[in-house]
Design a protein around this motif. Structure first.
Motif, mmCIF file in Angstrom:
data_model
loop_
_atom_site.group_PDB
_atom_site.id
_atom_site.type_symbol
_atom_site.label_atom_id
_atom_site.label_comp_id
_atom_site.label_asym_id
_atom_site.label_seq_id
_atom_site.Cartn_x
_atom_site.Cartn_y
_atom_site.Cartn_z
ATOM 1 N N ALA A 1 11.094 -45.265 68.666
ATOM 2 C CA ALA A 1 10.096 -46.160 68.094
ATOM 3 C C ALA A 1 10.744 -47.455 67.630
ATOM 4 O O ALA A 1 10.171 -48.543 67.756
ATOM 5 C CB ALA A 1 9.392 -45.470 66.922
ATOM 6 N N GLN A 2 11.978 -47.344 67.109
ATOM 7 C CA GLN A 2 12.659 -48.535 66.605
ATOM 8 C C GLN A 2 12.923 -49.548 67.715
ATOM 9 O O GLN A 2 12.736 -50.757 67.531
ATOM 10 C CB GLN A 2 13.982 -48.143 65.939
ATOM 11 C CG GLN A 2 13.812 -47.427 64.606
ATOM 12 C CD GLN A 2 13.676 -45.930 64.768
ATOM 13 O OE1 GLN A 2 13.242 -45.455 65.823
ATOM 14 N NE2 GLN A 2 14.044 -45.182 63.746
ATOM 15 N N SER A 3 13.383 -49.066 68.868
ATOM 16 C CA SER A 3 13.680 -50.003 69.961
ATOM 17 C C SER A 3 12.402 -50.655 70.489
ATOM 18 O O SER A 3 12.400 -51.829 70.871
ATOM 19 C CB SER A 3 14.433 -49.292 71.089
ATOM 20 O OG SER A 3 13.668 -48.234 71.636
ATOM 21 N N ALA A 4 11.295 -49.919 70.481
ATOM 22 C CA ALA A 4 10.024 -50.496 70.922
ATOM 23 C C ALA A 4 9.502 -51.518 69.921
ATOM 24 O O ALA A 4 9.027 -52.606 70.295
ATOM 25 C CB ALA A 4 9.000 -49.394 71.131
ATOM 26 N N ASN A 5 9.612 -51.173 68.634
ATOM 27 C CA ASN A 5 9.003 -52.015 67.602
ATOM 28 C C ASN A 5 9.617 -53.413 67.508
ATOM 29 O O ASN A 5 8.965 -54.341 67.031
ATOM 30 C CB ASN A 5 9.117 -51.336 66.235
ATOM 31 C CG ASN A 5 8.185 -50.148 66.104
ATOM 32 O OD1 ASN A 5 7.214 -50.028 66.857
ATOM 33 N ND2 ASN A 5 8.458 -49.262 65.163
ATOM 34 N N ARG A 6 10.843 -53.574 67.961
ATOM 35 C CA ARG A 6 11.462 -54.901 67.871
ATOM 36 C C ARG A 6 10.805 -55.908 68.819
ATOM 37 O O ARG A 6 11.047 -57.108 68.707
ATOM 38 C CB ARG A 6 12.965 -54.800 68.173
ATOM 39 C CG ARG A 6 13.733 -53.965 67.176
ATOM 40 C CD ARG A 6 13.697 -54.555 65.775
ATOM 41 N NE ARG A 6 14.506 -55.732 65.640
ATOM 42 C CZ ARG A 6 15.782 -55.726 65.258
ATOM 43 N NH1 ARG A 6 16.395 -54.576 64.992
ATOM 44 N NH2 ARG A 6 16.464 -56.851 65.144
ATOM 45 N N TYR A 7 9.977 -55.415 69.719
ATOM 46 C CA TYR A 7 9.272 -56.294 70.656
ATOM 47 C C TYR A 7 7.773 -56.362 70.355
ATOM 48 O O TYR A 7 6.999 -56.872 71.174
ATOM 49 C CB TYR A 7 9.494 -55.822 72.092
ATOM 50 C CG TYR A 7 10.946 -55.873 72.504
ATOM 51 C CD1 TYR A 7 11.475 -57.007 73.102
ATOM 52 C CD2 TYR A 7 11.787 -54.795 72.259
ATOM 53 C CE1 TYR A 7 12.806 -57.064 73.454
ATOM 54 C CE2 TYR A 7 13.126 -54.837 72.602
ATOM 55 C CZ TYR A 7 13.638 -55.975 73.196
ATOM 56 O OH TYR A 7 14.977 -56.037 73.524
ATOM 57 N N LEU A 8 7.402 -55.854 69.192
ATOM 58 C CA LEU A 8 5.992 -55.855 68.791
ATOM 59 C C LEU A 8 5.846 -56.545 67.442
ATOM 60 O O LEU A 8 6.784 -56.600 66.653
ATOM 61 C CB LEU A 8 5.460 -54.421 68.696
ATOM 62 C CG LEU A 8 5.654 -53.524 69.926
ATOM 63 C CD1 LEU A 8 5.184 -52.112 69.628
ATOM 64 C CD2 LEU A 8 4.906 -54.103 71.131
ATOM 65 N N GLU A 9 4.652 -57.041 67.158
ATOM 66 C CA GLU A 9 4.383 -57.640 65.859
ATOM 67 C C GLU A 9 2.884 -57.608 65.593
ATOM 68 O O GLU A 9 2.079 -57.518 66.525
ATOM 69 C CB GLU A 9 4.905 -59.080 65.807
ATOM 70 C CG GLU A 9 4.283 -60.002 66.840
ATOM 71 C CD GLU A 9 4.921 -61.386 66.821
ATOM 72 O OE1 GLU A 9 5.823 -61.620 66.004
ATOM 73 O OE2 GLU A 9 4.507 -62.238 67.624
ATOM 74 N N TYR B 1 18.950 -47.466 69.043
ATOM 75 C CA TYR B 1 18.894 -48.486 70.085
ATOM 76 C C TYR B 1 19.704 -48.085 71.318
ATOM 77 O O TYR B 1 19.807 -48.856 72.275
ATOM 78 C CB TYR B 1 19.382 -49.827 69.537
ATOM 79 C CG TYR B 1 18.526 -50.302 68.384
ATOM 80 C CD1 TYR B 1 17.308 -50.929 68.612
ATOM 81 C CD2 TYR B 1 18.908 -50.062 67.070
ATOM 82 C CE1 TYR B 1 16.500 -51.326 67.569
ATOM 83 C CE2 TYR B 1 18.104 -50.458 66.013
ATOM 84 C CZ TYR B 1 16.904 -51.077 66.272
ATOM 85 O OH TYR B 1 16.089 -51.471 65.225
ATOM 86 N N VAL C 1 -2.017 -55.602 67.179
ATOM 87 C CA VAL C 1 -0.650 -55.498 67.672
ATOM 88 C C VAL C 1 -0.418 -56.575 68.714
ATOM 89 O O VAL C 1 -1.177 -56.693 69.685
ATOM 90 C CB VAL C 1 -0.374 -54.109 68.283
ATOM 91 C CG1 VAL C 1 1.038 -54.050 68.866
ATOM 92 C CG2 VAL C 1 -0.560 -53.025 67.242
ATOM 93 N N GLN D 1 12.468 -59.305 67.714
ATOM 94 C CA GLN D 1 12.595 -59.911 66.400
ATOM 95 C C GLN D 1 14.066 -59.899 65.987
ATOM 96 O O GLN D 1 14.743 -58.893 66.109
ATOM 97 C CB GLN D 1 11.784 -59.116 65.378
ATOM 98 C CG GLN D 1 10.313 -58.972 65.708
ATOM 99 C CD GLN D 1 9.611 -58.060 64.725
ATOM 100 O OE1 GLN D 1 9.837 -58.137 63.530
ATOM 101 N NE2 GLN D 1 8.757 -57.186 65.243
#
Length: 271
Positions: free
Chosen positions: A188-196, A183, A202, A209
């Motif tokens: 990818a981790q920082s991007a994925n927290r804003y995706l679901e 972070y 997607v 989250q």
């Protein structure tokens, strides 16, 4: 209900309260006109003090961000707090030789920055080149010096967090540091927290989250105890000792000495 230390609400609440108590005591101590330093720690105490204040104020910055809903975005602060805390133990143990590593690493960074600025044609380059730095006056041991192997070992630890943590038997903390690093950089981790995922598609989120983990708040409280242990031991009358010991007991980890990691192997020397 019996209290059990862990990533749970009860520990998170204690960590929040104890962390604030330590930070408040740290601020009161920081308002004193001058530090009453133990003579044996005079060489390293001012750099330690600077790092300690960084830990305390970074903790406050995290709490403020967290209270205002910035959970993921403030995780880099926790990474910085962990790094500075173990570095405080390292510097206090390493003494003047470790301080030489810190200052010379700072001078190396400064010289590289100046070269970068000159190469890219910044208009401030001339001012930077002519600015003298006291760090340049710190001598580095040569290869025949008895302290040279120790200096090289300390340099490797200071510039590589995994080596630093391994030297203090804290290799299990390194995955936490690596997780937080995701972070601090684009990942990818920082991007994925804003995706679901929504119905197999997607979806995007305005806010990240959030999780139920109390880990960052607990890590900060532990770091404040550890960092406080280092700086308080450098000062006459050990002014934070009573508070730190109570905080360590209350959070469930025993006396601060159990948190204050020791170097696992002695530093090498030239024969």
């Amino acid at each position: 209900m019996t209290y059990t230390f862990g990533d749970n609400l009860a520990t998170g609440r204690r960590a929040w309260e104890l962390g604030h108590q330590i930070a408040d005591a740290a601020d009161r101590l920081g308002k004193t006109p001058a530090l009453d330093v133990r003579p044996e720690d005079a060489d390293v105490v001012y750099t330690l003090y600077g790092w300690w204040r960084f830990v305390v104020r970074s903790s406050r910055a995290y709490w403020l961000a967290w209270e205002n809903g910035y959970s993921v975005e403030s995780l880099p602060l926790v990474r910085n707090i962990l790094d500075h805390t173990v570095s405080m133990m390292w510097l206090h143990d390493g003494g003047e030789l470790a301080l030489t590593v810190v200052w010379n690493a700072g001078e190396t960074h400064r010289n590289k920055l100046i070269r970068n600025v000159v190469d890219t044609g910044w208009h401030t380059a001339k001012d930077l080149e002519t600015t003298s730095s006291p760090l340049a006056l710190i001598p580095t041991p040569d290869e025949n010096d008895p302290t040279y192997p120790a200096y090289q070992k300390l340099l490797g630890e200071f510039t590589h967090v995994d080596q630093l943590m391994a030297a203090y038997g804290r290799s299990t903390d390194y995955p936490v540091y690596r997780t937080l690093s995701a972070y601090s950089h684009a990942s990818a981790q920082s991007a994925n927290r804003y995706l679901e995922m929504k119905d197999g598609q997607v979806g995007v989120r305005l806010e990240p989250q959030r999780t139920d983990s109390h880990g960052p708040i607990i890590h900060i409280a532990m770091a404040l105890i550890q960092a406080g242990d280092v700086i308080s031991s450098c000062l006459a009358r050990d002014p934070l000792r009573q508070l730190l010991e109570r905080a360590a007991r209350d959070i469930g980890l025993g006396a601060p000495e159990l948190l204050r990691a020791a170097r696992k192997k002695a530093l090498p020397t030239n024969p």
